[in-house]
Write a protein that holds these residues in place. Structure first.
Motif, PDB file in Angstrom:
ATOM      1  N   CYS A  84       1.166  -1.279  -0.102  1.00 57.31           N
ATOM      2  CA  CYS A  84       0.117   0.039   0.571  1.00 57.31           C
ATOM      3  C   CYS A  84       0.977   0.957   0.333  1.00 57.31           C
ATOM      4  O   CYS A  84       1.519   1.355   1.162  1.00 57.31           O
ATOM      5  N   CYS A  87       0.233   3.516   3.079  1.00 58.37           N
ATOM      6  CA  CYS A  87       0.545   3.050   4.512  1.00 58.37           C
ATOM      7  C   CYS A  87       1.981   3.524   4.974  1.00 58.37           C
ATOM      8  O   CYS A  87       2.414   3.303   5.937  1.00 58.37           O
ATOM      9  N   CYS A 106      -6.423  -2.701   0.500  1.00 58.71           N
ATOM     10  CA  CYS A 106      -4.779  -2.919   1.857  1.00 58.71           C
ATOM     11  C   CYS A 106      -6.521  -3.456   2.893  1.00 58.71           C
ATOM     12  O   CYS A 106      -6.752  -2.088   3.050  1.00 58.71           O
ATOM     13  N   ASN A 108      -5.502  -2.665   5.775  1.00 55.32           N
ATOM     14  CA  ASN A 108      -4.908  -1.780   6.907  1.00 55.32           C
ATOM     15  C   ASN A 108      -5.843  -0.866   6.643  1.00 55.32           C
ATOM     16  O   ASN A 108      -5.929   0.290   8.146  1.00 55.32           O
ATOM     17  N   CYS A 109      -5.971   0.269   5.675  1.00 49.32           N
ATOM     18  CA  CYS A 109      -6.596   1.472   5.577  1.00 49.32           C
ATOM     19  C   CYS A 109      -7.553   1.692   4.767  1.00 49.32           C
ATOM     20  O   CYS A 109      -7.827   2.486   4.450  1.00 49.32           O
TER      21      CYS A 109
END
Ligand code: ZN
Length: 147
Positions: A84, A87, A106, A108-109
């Motif tokens: 990403c 990130c 992603c 995460n985000c």
């Protein structure tokens, strides 16, 4: 610099005081020198840790390549990823993107990256011709078109 000078003069004074038989005064100086020494050691450890961290970041930065959309980690002839962009740029984290048919996501985000049509072909071509550290993907593409 200051602490080195301080220690040098402090040791000399402590020795002189011992020679003069002024042991309690010498002891006080040695005690403060010890405190100074421990503080310097602590600072040194912190600096070492900081240096290692910076070296790791620089080492990683050299291996990370941006394809205009997301990041890839290139070690020797192995290409890992993609990762990403958001990130990595924001937090310095290499978060693996999950493949979902025609896009990458992603975890995460929650960022989404559309997958270029020729990406899978390019990866296959890279695996077939792993030699060379060329960062360009265009020559491979042209080679395919012409051949
Ligand atoms: Zn992300």
């Amino acid at each position: 610099m200051f602490s080195t000078l301080y220690q040098a003069t402090g040791f000399k004074r402590a020795i002189l005081l011992c020679k003069e038989g002024k042991y309690s005064e010498a002891e006080a100086i040695l005690k403060s020198l010890q405190d100074e020494f421990l503080a310097v050691c602590e600072e040194n450890e912190a600096l070492k840790a900081q240096l290692t961290e910076v070296a790791n970041v620089l080492d990683l930065a050299e291996k990370v390549q941006f394809d205009g959309q997301k990041y890839w980690l290139v070690e020797e002839n192995e290409k890992k990823g993609p990762f990403c962009q958001v990130c990595y740029d924001r937090d310095g984290l290499l978060v693996h993107l999950q493949e979902h048919g025609k896009h990458w996501e992603c975890q995460n985000c929650r960022g989404l990256y559309m997958m270029p049509r020729n990406e899978a072909e390019q990866l296959a071509a890279k695996r077939a011709h792993p030699r060379g550290s060329s960062k360009k993907t265009i020559p491979l593409f042209l080679e395919r078109e012409m051949g």
